[in-house]
Design an enzyme around this catalytic site. Structure first.
Site, PDB file in Angstrom:
ATOM      1  N   GLU A  78      38.026  39.417  38.139  1.00 29.62           N
ATOM      2  CA  GLU A  78      38.636  40.248  37.102  1.00 29.62           C
ATOM      3  C   GLU A  78      37.996  40.000  35.746  1.00 29.62           C
ATOM      4  OE1 GLU A  78      43.019  41.337  35.274  1.00 29.62           O
ATOM      5  OE2 GLU A  78      42.694  39.379  36.167  1.00 29.62           O
ATOM      6  N   ASP A  98      41.254  37.506  41.754  1.00 28.02           N
ATOM      7  CA  ASP A  98      42.090  37.637  40.563  1.00 28.02           C
ATOM      8  C   ASP A  98      42.582  36.227  40.237  1.00 28.02           C
ATOM      9  OD1 ASP A  98      43.789  38.208  38.502  1.00 28.02           O
ATOM     10  OD2 ASP A  98      44.838  39.833  39.517  1.00 28.02           O
ATOM     11  N   ILE A 100      44.480  34.954  37.837  1.00 27.81           N
ATOM     12  CA  ILE A 100      45.909  34.856  37.528  1.00 27.81           C
ATOM     13  C   ILE A 100      46.509  36.249  37.671  1.00 27.81           C
ATOM     14  CG2 ILE A 100      47.679  34.234  35.846  1.00 27.81           C
ATOM     15  CD1 ILE A 100      45.726  32.354  34.509  1.00 27.81           C
ATOM     16  N   ASP A 101      47.156  36.501  38.781  1.00 28.60           N
ATOM     17  CA  ASP A 101      47.833  37.781  38.992  1.00 28.60           C
ATOM     18  C   ASP A 101      49.299  37.617  38.592  1.00 28.60           C
ATOM     19  OD1 ASP A 101      47.941  40.504  39.868  1.00 28.60           O
ATOM     20  OD2 ASP A 101      49.071  39.811  41.612  1.00 28.60           O
ATOM     21  N   THR A 103      50.126  38.184  34.881  1.00 36.74           N
ATOM     22  CA  THR A 103      49.931  37.537  33.583  1.00 36.74           C
ATOM     23  C   THR A 103      51.145  37.671  32.675  1.00 36.74           C
ATOM     24  OG1 THR A 103      48.735  39.531  32.858  1.00 36.74           O
ATOM     25  CG2 THR A 103      47.420  37.651  33.580  1.00 36.74           C
ATOM     26  N   ASP A 245      43.190  42.722  42.910  1.00 38.51           N
ATOM     27  CA  ASP A 245      44.640  42.584  43.027  1.00 38.51           C
ATOM     28  C   ASP A 245      45.103  42.669  44.481  1.00 38.51           C
ATOM     29  OD1 ASP A 245      45.330  42.512  40.180  1.00 38.51           O
ATOM     30  OD2 ASP A 245      44.694  44.596  40.136  1.00 38.51           O
TER      31      ASP A 245
END
Length: 324
Positions: A78, A98, A100-101, A103, A245
Site C-alpha cells: 500500500e 497491507d 496496517i488495515d 487505520t 486489502d
C-alpha cells in the site's frame, strides 16, 4: 524464468509469512500505544503523522524481510504503491501487503486492526495471512490446503468454524460493509441508498427493501473477509478498496468454501460458460468485491447455486458506482 511453487514450497512460505506477520504485529501494537499517548499530551506529531510513520515502518519491515528470504519475489504494498512505485501483476510470485488495515481503528484504539499478507502466483492469490495483534487472531490459508483460525496459543481451527447453515434470502443475512474513505456526495449517496435498501423494511415504505438481519462495519476489509471465512458474516461488500486489502482474505475465504466475485457487470455477464466466481486478474484488481460464505447443499439447490442466488439478489439491491 518463472519460479515454480508447489505445495511444499507454499507451506514453507506460510511459516515464514506467519512469523513475519507476528513481527509486524508487535510494531502495530507499539504504534497504537504511541498514538494513544500522543493524543493525551502536547505533541508536535499528530496522530496522522504517527499513522503514516508506522504504516511505512511496518511495510519497510515486511518488504526487507521478504527481500532477504525471497529475493526474486515481487512486492506490491500500500505505501509503496501510494508513492507511485507501481508493480505490475505478472506470473511471478508477488507478495501483496497491507501493513496496517483498519487505520481509523488504529488511531482510535478500536481493536480491529490487522496486517494482511497475500501471495499472488500466476496472477491469482494462492496464500494468505491476516493477523490481528490486538486480539491475537491469526487467519491463514493456502490454495488447495484449507484455511484456519488460530486464537492466541491455541490450536489452528479449520474454517469455517461450524457447519454452514442455509441462507434463504438477504433478510436472513448479517452483512459486512464499510463506509470507505470516499465521502463525496455522489459516492456516499450511492452507498447510503444501497444500505437503506439492504436494511430497510419494504412494508414501511422502503422501495426494494430487503430488511437484512443487520449490517456491520468492522473498519477493516481484511478482517471482514476473515469473518466470512469463519462463518460469522454471511457476505461482505466493498467498492473502492485495493488488492492488498483483499488478496490474503480471498485465499482464506475460498479455502473455507466461500466465493468472491467482482462488479455488477461481472455477474451480469456470467452465463453457463463463464463462472462469476473464478478469480481473475480483473476481479483481483477491479476494486469491487462481493464475498459470500460457504453455503450447504440442500434438496432445492447446491451450495454454489445458493451463492449465485444470493449474489444476484444482492446486486439487484445495491447500487454500482465507480471508485476514484
Amino acid at each position: 524464468m518463472t519460479t515454480s511453487l508447489g505445495k511444499t514450497e507454499l507451506r514453507s512460505i506460510l511459516t515464514f509469512t506467519v512469523n513475519l506477520a507476528r513481527m509486524a504485529g508487535s510494531l502495530i501494537l507499539e504504534g497504537s500505544q504511541a498514538i494513544q499517548s500522543a493524543l493525551d499530551i502536547d505533541s508536535k506529531m499528530n496522530s496522522i503523522d504517527l499513522v503514516t510513520e508506522y504504516d511505512v515502518a511496518a511495510e519497510n519491515l515486511v518488504r526487507n524481510e521478504i527481500k532477504k528470504a525471497y529475493p526474486d519475489f515481487k512486492f506490491i504494498g500500500e505505501e509503496s504503491y501510494s508513492s507511485e512505485t507501481h508493480q505490475e501483476l505478472t506470473d511471478e510470485p508477488t507478495f501483496c501487503v497491507d501493513p496496517i488495515d483498519g487505520t481509523t481503528n488504529f488511531i482510535h484504539g478500536f481493536p480491529y486492526v490487522c496486517i494482511s499478507l497475500g501471495l499472488i502466483y500466476q496472477k491469482r492469490p494462492v496464500l494468505g495471512v491476516i493477523y490481528n495483534p490486538f486480539l491475537d487472531h491469526l487467519y491463514t490459508g493456502i490454495e488447495g490446503q484449507g484455511s484456519y483460525l488460530t486464537r492466541g496459543n491455541g490450536q489452528p481451527m479449520r474454517l469455517p468454524l461450524a457447519s454452514p447453515q442455509p441462507l434463504p434470502s438477504l433478510s436472513n443475512a448479517l452483512i459486512a460493509a464499510e463506509w470507505g474513505s470516499e465521502r463525496d456526495v455522489q459516492r456516499i449517496t450511492s452507498r447510503t441508498n444501497s444500505l437503506l435498501r439492504l436494511a430497510g423494511d419494504p412494508t414501511d415504505g422502503v422501495s426494494g427493501g430487503r430488511m437484512a438481519h443487520s449490517i456491520r462495519s468492522l473498519g477493516s476489509v481484511a478482517l471482514n473477509l476473515g469473518g466470512i471465512a469463519q462463518g460469522a458474516f454471511d457476505l461482505s461488500w466493498d467498492i473502492g478498496c485495493w488488492p492488498w486489502d483483499v488478496c490474503a482474505g480471498i485465499v482464506i475465504v475460498q479455502e473455507a468454501g466461500g466465493v468472491v466475485t467482482g462488479s455488477h457487470a461481472v455477474l451480469q455477464n456470467a452465463d453457463a460458460s463463464v463462472d462469476p466466481f473464478k478469480m481473475t486478474p480483473e476481479i483481483l484488481t477491479g476494486r469491487k468485491y462481493l464475498i459470500i460464505r460457504k453455503l450447504p447443499d440442500t434438496p432445492q439447490e447446491t451450495g454454489r447455486e445458493a451463492q449465485l442466488r444470493i449474489a444476484r439478489e444482492f446486486y439487484e439491491t445495491a447500487e454500482d458506482h465507480q471508485p476514484k
